[in-house]
Design an enzyme around this catalytic site. Sequence first.
Site, PDB file in Angstrom:
ATOM      1  N   ASP A 336      -0.511 -19.817  11.775  1.00 31.88           N
ATOM      2  CA  ASP A 336       0.006 -21.167  11.612  1.00 31.88           C
ATOM      3  C   ASP A 336      -0.869 -22.158  12.378  1.00 31.88           C
ATOM      4  O   ASP A 336      -1.285 -21.885  13.510  1.00 31.88           O
ATOM      5  CB  ASP A 336       1.439 -21.202  12.148  1.00 31.88           C
ATOM      6  CG  ASP A 336       2.090 -22.551  12.019  1.00 31.88           C
ATOM      7  OD1 ASP A 336       2.248 -23.018  10.878  1.00 31.88           O
ATOM      8  OD2 ASP A 336       2.443 -23.135  13.060  1.00 31.88           O
ATOM      9  N   GLU A 371      -4.234 -20.928   8.350  1.00 28.59           N
ATOM     10  CA  GLU A 371      -3.834 -22.238   7.847  1.00 28.59           C
ATOM     11  C   GLU A 371      -4.813 -23.207   8.508  1.00 28.59           C
ATOM     12  O   GLU A 371      -4.678 -23.504   9.703  1.00 28.59           O
ATOM     13  CB  GLU A 371      -2.391 -22.571   8.236  1.00 28.59           C
ATOM     14  CG  GLU A 371      -1.944 -23.920   7.686  1.00 28.59           C
ATOM     15  CD  GLU A 371      -0.569 -24.340   8.187  1.00 28.59           C
ATOM     16  OE1 GLU A 371       0.163 -24.982   7.414  1.00 28.59           O
ATOM     17  OE2 GLU A 371      -0.224 -24.040   9.347  1.00 28.59           O
TER      18      GLU A 371
END
Length: 658
Positions: A336, A371
């Site tokens: 993330d 990401e």
Amino acid sequence: MTQLAIGEATPHGATYDGHGVNFTLFSAHAERVELCVFDSRGNERRYDLPGRRGDVWHGYLAGARPGLRYGYRVHGPWQPVQGHRFNPAKLLLDPYARRVEGELKDHPLLHGGHDEPDYRDNAAVAPKSVVISDHYDWEDDAAPRTPWGKTVIYEAHVKGLTYLHPELPQEIRGTYKALGHPVMVAYFKQLGITALELLPVAQFASEPRLQRMGLTNYWGYNPMAMFALHPAWASSPEMALDEFRDAVKALHRAGIEVILDIVLNHSAELDLDGPTFSLRGIDNRSYYWIRDDGDYHNWTGCGNTLNLSHPGVVEYACECLRYWVETCHVDGFRFDLASVMGRTPTFRQDAPLFAAIKACPVLSTVKLIAEPWDIGEGGYQVGNFPPPFAEWNDHFRDAARRFWLPRNLTTGEFACRFAASSDVFKRNGRAPGASVNLLTAHDGFTLRDCVCFNQKHNEANGEENRDGTNSNYSDNNGKEGLGGPLDLMERRRDSIHALLATLLLSQGTPMLLAGDEHGHSQHGNNNAYCQDNALTWLDWQQANRGLTTFTAALIRLRQQIPALTGNSWWEEGDGNVRWLNKNAQPLSADEWQNGPKLMQILLSDRFLIAINATLEVTDIVLPEGEWRAVPPFAGEDNPVITAVWQGPAHGLCVFQRG
């Protein structure tokens, strides 16, 4: 129990050896560290950690056993401007805790102080670390190690995936156990996915703001204990680790990989008004990026940012990842806000954490997916991650939606994204699999909502619809909401089919959001992070079976096309791809840039994707030869076509040469 022996500086965390427990804690700036252990009545006993090697404090407690509850009190300076916030009144979680008892509640005693320390003791309400034994019989478990070229990822939430599944035993719905149940394994195999990517399973907390609103953090991107499984999805907290490993073992036996979404960019301590329960009190200056005024750099939007260039924090991150691979046999990670991993503080491909991962024989061989952005300056880094990282490709997501829904997108731009975005990823020896193609993810509209809503509808999140992106590239086809007349519903169906075919038949690594193959809707909520309810849970009884069958057939078709499974870049004349216009001629320069959205893509010289993304029925002349539509585009009457396909508006069909 006796006083602490000096013990060893490794391994990190609390380690049971059959006779006692060795405790270690990293803190470069502490002056004294107390180990605090608790009996069954909550009575606390404190021991100074007697050993220190470098920045690691350590001690050994003879006679201690698994199940022991413990925490730390760390002494040192209170100098907020310098980044030091030591406060021994606050009991702190072990960053390496394998299990945690208690939740992180919105309680005033958990705050360590802002400008001045809060000297109220918090032990009565603080979550506590628990010693475990992580022995487990893996039997003959083996990692599937699916090649990137054959990988199809399925992104899912542990609870939401199975909580409403009627064929699962009631008591295991929404749990780790359900993931490995034969019903789910059979479904994954029938669908054809090769990797299950789970939203965060490390223990997380609900932000105080959400707790005050009566909401919870559903997605899990607010990490509390990075080595501990979230206990709510187990039959009991002490069984979480084994039940998760049982699921991994069952999935591996079916040839399905398990990828974890992991949050290394921030912690649930949030900003300076957030709770102090671990890293802030252990060594705030080392663990976080600190501004000159003593506040945090907030490159995550969550109040703080982990300093993953500090040697001690790099070691912490790598040991966390190795724990999940070695102890839980996971096959990879999705990171993330991964640009934080490369901050020094500017982003660098040779950042310390990247270098450590590349040099690690364990971590360098599993699937790593970034990401590739954060919200700080210079945070957008799509295409810039070093090998062996793959990356979420938002260029593909936006281009696919703009091409079909309909927006202004050239044929050339669409083709570039269809070909694994070589302009972005063909560098540093990376292969097409580095482009993780997606239409949707947990964050944003579901696929069905992309064709039913023009605007987000996030009122239930309690932020007056201000949260969530406004750049959705969606098209409600003339009516906002799920219902509508038959012709509208058919247009929506055709758009969904075209988008799924674009995703699953393009070069790169496809990622499918769980529920998109069912027609799942979140009723226009494109930021359902706090919706632990029927809005996000998959309704298996209402699933669109025809769409599921269509999706599975696309995945099977994908695995038959060498140009897609070979994971090598397409070169002109190599037989992998030819780009043709509606007359089966090579696209001209003008057609690439200004032509109508009509094209044919010939893959491996025998699979033809005919595309009509216009609003009109259009005849498309097929290349020479005999062509037959293939599932899921073939009907019961499937004649050989030798000349022309009458392409419906928003239509796509795949043919195979006879």
